[in-house]
Design a protein around this motif. Structure first.
Motif, short mmCIF file in Angstrom:
data_model
loop_
_atom_site.label_atom_id
_atom_site.label_comp_id
_atom_site.label_asym_id
_atom_site.label_seq_id
_atom_site.Cartn_x
_atom_site.Cartn_y
_atom_site.Cartn_z
N TYR A 89 0.31 -4.58 -7.16
CA TYR A 89 1.76 -4.66 -7.34
C TYR A 89 2.47 -4.71 -5.99
O TYR A 89 2.01 -4.11 -5.01
CB TYR A 89 2.26 -3.46 -8.15
CG TYR A 89 1.51 -3.26 -9.44
CD1 TYR A 89 1.77 -4.06 -10.55
CD2 TYR A 89 0.50 -2.30 -9.54
CE1 TYR A 89 1.07 -3.89 -11.74
CE2 TYR A 89 -0.21 -2.13 -10.72
CZ TYR A 89 0.07 -2.92 -11.81
OH TYR A 89 -0.63 -2.77 -12.98
N TYR A 91 6.03 -3.80 -4.32
CA TYR A 91 7.36 -3.19 -4.36
C TYR A 91 8.11 -3.74 -3.16
O TYR A 91 7.76 -3.48 -2.01
CB TYR A 91 7.26 -1.67 -4.28
CG TYR A 91 8.57 -0.97 -4.57
CD1 TYR A 91 8.86 -0.50 -5.84
CD2 TYR A 91 9.52 -0.79 -3.57
CE1 TYR A 91 10.07 0.13 -6.12
CE2 TYR A 91 10.72 -0.16 -3.83
CZ TYR A 91 10.99 0.30 -5.10
OH TYR A 91 12.18 0.92 -5.37
N HIS A 104 5.80 -2.93 0.10
CA HIS A 104 4.74 -1.97 -0.16
C HIS A 104 3.83 -2.53 -1.25
O HIS A 104 4.27 -2.81 -2.36
CB HIS A 104 5.35 -0.63 -0.60
CG HIS A 104 4.33 0.39 -1.00
ND1 HIS A 104 4.62 1.44 -1.85
CD2 HIS A 104 3.02 0.53 -0.67
CE1 HIS A 104 3.54 2.18 -2.02
NE2 HIS A 104 2.56 1.64 -1.32
N PHE A 106 0.64 -1.75 -3.71
CA PHE A 106 -0.12 -0.62 -4.24
C PHE A 106 -0.94 -1.07 -5.44
O PHE A 106 -0.70 -2.13 -6.02
CB PHE A 106 0.81 0.56 -4.60
CG PHE A 106 1.73 0.31 -5.76
CD1 PHE A 106 1.41 0.78 -7.03
CD2 PHE A 106 2.92 -0.37 -5.59
CE1 PHE A 106 2.27 0.58 -8.11
CE2 PHE A 106 3.79 -0.57 -6.65
CZ PHE A 106 3.46 -0.10 -7.91
N ARG A 110 0.53 1.22 -12.92
CA ARG A 110 1.83 0.67 -12.53
C ARG A 110 2.90 1.76 -12.64
O ARG A 110 3.65 1.84 -13.59
CB ARG A 110 2.18 -0.53 -13.40
CG ARG A 110 3.40 -1.27 -12.88
CD ARG A 110 4.00 -2.29 -13.82
NE ARG A 110 3.22 -2.73 -14.93
CZ ARG A 110 3.73 -2.87 -16.16
NH1 ARG A 110 4.98 -2.54 -16.41
NH2 ARG A 110 2.97 -3.32 -17.14
N ASN A 111 2.94 2.60 -11.61
CA ASN A 111 3.91 3.68 -11.56
C ASN A 111 4.81 3.45 -10.36
O ASN A 111 4.45 3.73 -9.22
CB ASN A 111 3.19 5.04 -11.44
CG ASN A 111 4.13 6.21 -11.61
OD1 ASN A 111 5.32 6.13 -11.29
ND2 ASN A 111 3.62 7.31 -12.14
N TRP A 112 6.02 2.92 -10.61
CA TRP A 112 6.91 2.53 -9.52
C TRP A 112 7.45 3.74 -8.76
O TRP A 112 7.82 3.62 -7.60
CB TRP A 112 8.07 1.71 -10.06
CG TRP A 112 7.66 0.44 -10.73
CD1 TRP A 112 7.64 0.18 -12.07
CD2 TRP A 112 7.19 -0.76 -10.10
NE1 TRP A 112 7.20 -1.10 -12.31
CE2 TRP A 112 6.92 -1.70 -11.12
CE3 TRP A 112 6.98 -1.13 -8.76
CZ2 TRP A 112 6.45 -2.98 -10.84
CZ3 TRP A 112 6.51 -2.41 -8.50
CH2 TRP A 112 6.25 -3.32 -9.52
N GLU A 114 5.83 6.83 -8.32
CA GLU A 114 4.80 7.56 -7.59
C GLU A 114 3.72 6.57 -7.17
O GLU A 114 2.64 6.51 -7.74
CB GLU A 114 4.23 8.69 -8.45
CG GLU A 114 5.26 9.75 -8.81
CD GLU A 114 4.67 10.88 -9.62
OE1 GLU A 114 3.46 10.80 -9.94
OE2 GLU A 114 5.40 11.82 -9.94
N ARG A 115 4.05 5.81 -6.14
CA ARG A 115 3.16 4.75 -5.68
C ARG A 115 2.20 5.29 -4.63
O ARG A 115 2.63 5.95 -3.69
CB ARG A 115 3.98 3.59 -5.09
CG ARG A 115 5.07 3.09 -6.01
CD ARG A 115 5.82 1.91 -5.40
NE ARG A 115 6.42 2.20 -4.11
CZ ARG A 115 7.59 2.78 -3.95
NH1 ARG A 115 8.30 3.17 -5.00
NH2 ARG A 115 8.08 2.99 -2.74
N TRP A 117 0.10 5.37 -1.31
CA TRP A 117 0.26 4.74 0.00
C TRP A 117 -1.10 4.66 0.69
O TRP A 117 -1.80 5.66 0.81
CB TRP A 117 1.22 5.56 0.87
CG TRP A 117 2.61 5.64 0.33
CD1 TRP A 117 3.09 6.57 -0.55
CD2 TRP A 117 3.70 4.76 0.61
NE1 TRP A 117 4.41 6.33 -0.83
CE2 TRP A 117 4.82 5.23 -0.12
CE3 TRP A 117 3.84 3.64 1.43
CZ2 TRP A 117 6.05 4.60 -0.07
CZ3 TRP A 117 5.08 3.02 1.48
CH2 TRP A 117 6.16 3.49 0.73
N TYR A 122 1.75 -1.42 3.81
CA TYR A 122 3.20 -1.40 3.78
C TYR A 122 3.72 -1.82 5.15
O TYR A 122 3.00 -1.79 6.15
CB TYR A 122 3.73 -0.01 3.41
CG TYR A 122 3.16 1.11 4.27
CD1 TYR A 122 3.74 1.45 5.49
CD2 TYR A 122 2.04 1.82 3.86
CE1 TYR A 122 3.21 2.46 6.27
CE2 TYR A 122 1.51 2.83 4.64
CZ TYR A 122 2.10 3.15 5.84
OH TYR A 122 1.57 4.15 6.62
#
Length: 256
Positions: A89, A91, A104, A106, A110-112, A114-115, A117, A122
């Motif tokens: 994904y 962001y 970013h 990740f 698919r949790n926008w 709590e992405r 890192w 990024y």
């Protein structure tokens, strides 16, 4: 247009061959060292008739390089989705001015909000404008296929977590890429001071001289409408890049 970055060999009719030591893609100013000179010389790509080493003109005013890599990232993610990495994904929250933006990548759920890192996944405009690379060992100007290959070599463990199916998001992302590439990108960030969150996905050109987007209105990502009331997602200022990791990329992800 060939990439312009630190290390690029150039030719100046009064100085001869030199090497770029610093660059600013927003303004076109570069610093270069010629021959055995100790000091660098500041030049402007729009007025100082700088050429590539093979004689190709650098037409910065007519065809400036992209000051943000979002279109290239979108093309790479799209190709990886086709290869089965649908749980990858992007962001993206650029600003129309091109001065302040972030991206970013990740993987996994698919949790926008709590992405995870990962080091090298990024970036920001402050870094890219002075050295147009993503940060995972890629070289300036790499193609879509080369970017994907370099990422796989840089962090195979991280990319392996993207294997899997997310057909709803992959279909949405392919539709957005078809409508926007190669001249536009999208933003998932929104500042409260800009007013209410728009119904359609915000679209931003990736370079100067591109007309305002006039294509069809694009929807937000699948499931995004449930999150639009969140201040964390609605404000670009609420999302801050992590400090550079001191550990190697093989260590477990840290969740923000």
């Amino acid at each position: 247009m060939k990439p312009i970055a630190p290390g690029t060999v150039i030719f100046h009719r009064h100085r001869g061959y030199g090497v770029i030591t610093a660059v600013n893609l927003m303004t076109g100013w570069i610093s270069a060292r010629f021959g055995n000179e100790m000091r660098t010389l500041d030049l402007n790509l729009s007025t100082d008739e700088v050429q590539h080493a093979d004689g190709e003109a650098i037409l910065f005013r007519r065809t400036p390089p992209d000051p943000m890599p979002h279109a290239r990232l979108m093309a790479m993610v799209r190709e990886l989705h086709k290869a089965g990495y649908q749980r990858l994904y992007l962001y993206s929250w650029p600003k129309p001015s091109g001065l302040h933006w972030r991206w970013h990548l990740f993987t996994g759920p698919r949790n926008w909000m709590e992405r995870p890192w990962r080091e090298g996944w990024y970036g920001s405009g402050a870094e890219y404008n002075c050295n147009p690379v993503m940060g995972w060992g890629d070289a300036p100007g790499e193609t879509t296929e080369e970017l994907a290959s370099t990422l796989a070599q840089f962090d195979p463990t991280g990319l392996a977590q993207a294997l899997g199916r997310d057909e709803d998001h992959a279909a949405w992302f392919d539709m957005v890429c078809e409508a926007l590439l190669p001249d536009y990108t999208f933003s998932l960030g929104w500042d409260k001071q800009d007013g209410r969150i728009p119904e359609a996905l915000p679209v931003i050109p990736v370079r100067r001289g591109v007309p305002e987007y006039s294509g069809p209105a694009l929807p937000w990502p699948p499931g995004w409408t449930k999150l639009l009331g969140s201040a964390h997602l609605a404000s670009t200022t609420a999302t801050v890049l992590p400090k550079p990791a001191k550990s190697s990329k093989d260590k477990p992800d840290t969740v923000k």
